[in-house]
Enzyme design. Sequence first.
Site, PDB file in Angstrom:
ATOM      1  N   ARG A   9      75.958  42.748   5.359  1.00  0.00           N
ATOM      2  CA  ARG A   9      76.401  41.456   4.836  1.00  0.00           C
ATOM      3  C   ARG A   9      76.920  40.543   5.954  1.00  0.00           C
ATOM      4  O   ARG A   9      76.934  39.318   5.801  1.00  0.00           O
ATOM      5  CB  ARG A   9      77.509  41.659   3.805  1.00  0.00           C
TER       6      ARG A   9
ATOM      7  N   ARG B 145      70.992  40.166   6.698  1.00  0.00           N
ATOM      8  CA  ARG B 145      70.061  41.292   6.608  1.00  0.00           C
ATOM      9  C   ARG B 145      70.277  42.099   5.327  1.00  0.00           C
ATOM     10  O   ARG B 145      69.389  42.859   4.920  1.00  0.00           O
ATOM     11  CB  ARG B 145      70.204  42.194   7.839  1.00  0.00           C
TER      12      ARG B 145
ATOM     13  N   HIS C  88      70.312  47.288  13.186  1.00  0.00           N
ATOM     14  CA  HIS C  88      70.489  46.055  13.951  1.00  0.00           C
ATOM     15  C   HIS C  88      71.949  45.859  14.343  1.00  0.00           C
ATOM     16  O   HIS C  88      72.863  46.232  13.593  1.00  0.00           O
ATOM     17  CB  HIS C  88      70.014  44.845  13.144  1.00  0.00           C
TER      18      HIS C  88
ATOM     19  N   HIS D  70      66.397  49.099  18.092  1.00  0.00           N
ATOM     20  CA  HIS D  70      67.137  49.100  16.831  1.00  0.00           C
ATOM     21  C   HIS D  70      66.457  50.009  15.797  1.00  0.00           C
ATOM     22  O   HIS D  70      67.123  50.508  14.881  1.00  0.00           O
ATOM     23  CB  HIS D  70      67.278  47.668  16.285  1.00  0.00           C
TER      24      HIS D  70
ATOM     25  N   ASP E 213      52.712  44.670   6.140  1.00  0.00           N
ATOM     26  CA  ASP E 213      53.699  45.463   5.409  1.00  0.00           C
ATOM     27  C   ASP E 213      54.660  44.564   4.646  1.00  0.00           C
ATOM     28  O   ASP E 213      54.717  43.348   4.868  1.00  0.00           O
ATOM     29  CB  ASP E 213      54.461  46.402   6.356  1.00  0.00           C
TER      30      ASP E 213
ATOM     31  N   ASP F  77      57.838  44.409   4.833  1.00  0.00           N
ATOM     32  CA  ASP F  77      58.884  43.837   5.684  1.00  0.00           C
ATOM     33  C   ASP F  77      58.540  42.397   6.045  1.00  0.00           C
ATOM     34  O   ASP F  77      59.360  41.479   5.907  1.00  0.00           O
ATOM     35  CB  ASP F  77      59.032  44.693   6.949  1.00  0.00           C
TER      36      ASP F  77
ATOM     37  N   LEU G 146      41.086  43.188  -0.608  1.00  0.00           N
ATOM     38  CA  LEU G 146      39.897  42.538  -1.138  1.00  0.00           C
ATOM     39  C   LEU G 146      39.283  41.632  -0.079  1.00  0.00           C
ATOM     40  O   LEU G 146      39.983  40.923   0.643  1.00  0.00           O
ATOM     41  CB  LEU G 146      40.264  41.723  -2.378  1.00  0.00           C
TER      42      LEU G 146
ATOM     43  N   ARG H 213      79.593  23.355  21.879  1.00  0.00           N
ATOM     44  CA  ARG H 213      78.195  23.010  22.187  1.00  0.00           C
ATOM     45  C   ARG H 213      77.979  22.702  23.668  1.00  0.00           C
ATOM     46  O   ARG H 213      77.086  21.931  24.048  1.00  0.00           O
ATOM     47  CB  ARG H 213      77.758  21.811  21.338  1.00  0.00           C
TER      48      ARG H 213
END
Length: 528
Positions: A100, A119, A168, A188, A248, A250, A287, A376
């Site tokens: 989270r 994630r 990760h 990872h 896949d 993912d 297909l 910044r």
Amino acid sequence: VSTQSTGSSYFLSLSLQLCSVFCVFFSIQHCSILSSHSHYLSHTRESSRLPRMARRLNLDFLLDGKEEGDKHFNDPIHGHIRIKSSVLEFIDTPQFQRLRDLKQLGTSYFVFPGATHNRFEHCIGTSYLAGKYMEKFQRQKGLFSESDNAERDILLVSIAGLCHDIGHGPFSHAFETWVHRRDPNWRHEDMSEVMFRYLVQENELGDSYTKNERDFIVELIKGKPSPSNLQEKGWMYDIVSNSRNSVDVDKFDYLARDAYHAGTTYTFNHERIMTNSHVIDNQICYLEKDAYTLYELFDTRYKNFKKIYSHRVSKAIEFMIADAFDLANETLGLSECMNDPELYTNLNDTILCQIERSRDDKLQKARELVKKIRCRNLYKYVGHSLVPKLDWQKLNPETLNANIVTSGSNLRPEDIIVDIYSLNYAFKDKNPVDSILFYRDKEFVPFNVRREEVSLLIPNEFSEKYVRIFVKDPKNCDEAYKAFDSFMFKVLGININNKDNNRNNNSSNNHNNNNNNNNRGSNNSNNT
């Protein structure tokens, strides 16, 4: 009367279908009407329409039997999804809940404010698609024998999809950039295996899964099947982490999810691909008509990497965070977390806030660097160059900094950052579709489809490599640019200054053309 005429029977059937759908949408409490209608319609020739209609509306969770402890999630990408209680046992653990606090796009959130997703939801979405894909193949005749435990395989593949990104680190690739300075072989995916086994051990889930089942889940996560499983269940390794051709679930999830949150376009239709898939010769085949759709998948991934994941500003912040980790490592012991799952469980994106809140004098420089990110004041992007494929071998990442600095500048190697990155179609420099097998309607014989048979506008090359330069101090930008241009010309024969000169010349030509057009307009006005 309805049983005496075909028309009346059809009308009654259609009416019952509509009533069932309205019950769903208006949340009528007695949803058992839906199952009773389905039971009645099973005796008519229209019996298959209701389940099909519900699944098209993504309401299949109401048709499937809900087990005790199952939960429904409202996902912005996949709609209402049902998570089984056996999968929830993995979700409701500290090791998974840690996700989270890991941004899915890492430092790209600093550039794309809408990319706030984590994630956590990506892994749940991947698990849902993996289970849905397996249930689709469960309905394929002859794929599972009576002795096979299909429900168990569906569960194991769903768990693999859930835990595939559990390894990760903070800000994802920023952490990997920092770790690779110490251990270039750290991945990872390997850490996902460590965290998965630790999760099972710490939460006492080992009794529910045999050693072979746990090993099978790890193999699915890493996409590396053992010889015995490859022979029996080889096609299952194509679902979560497909090392065969990179198609896949993912990618199905993160491409749609990232585009949704970053505000970019997404045209690939993974639902069509999943619906038209078929297992032939222990491999998932697609297909023939979907060949171009699969090219769209890889093209979408390429565009996301080019526009989002490899954005130069997010990359600059990524390097700054990696440097902050360097400065804070001795005090916070970050390197000790690399291979320790217990410490790794508490390592997430909040590490920056931990550095900011600290009053430890040893973290002063790290705090200053984090403050620069907040204000910044970022590392300055200098320039980049696309490197021809024949010259890739001339780029040595270990000596590139020193070689550029010595090409006519007073800079030190630590003053600049050289970023060598590749963009491809997820299969290095090869065409992934060449490794995909297709089939025709009602002809389940696998075959390859050549690129020329799909479209003449599909690229000939499937990988490109860039060299990109950053400086830590903006005052060194001009000098670093000159050194970079000198190096690229000496080693690769690429003159970056010519590109800028051409750009300036084009701007001048455009300016002159505008002046000529204005003069022409004035003359026309006078003539008028």
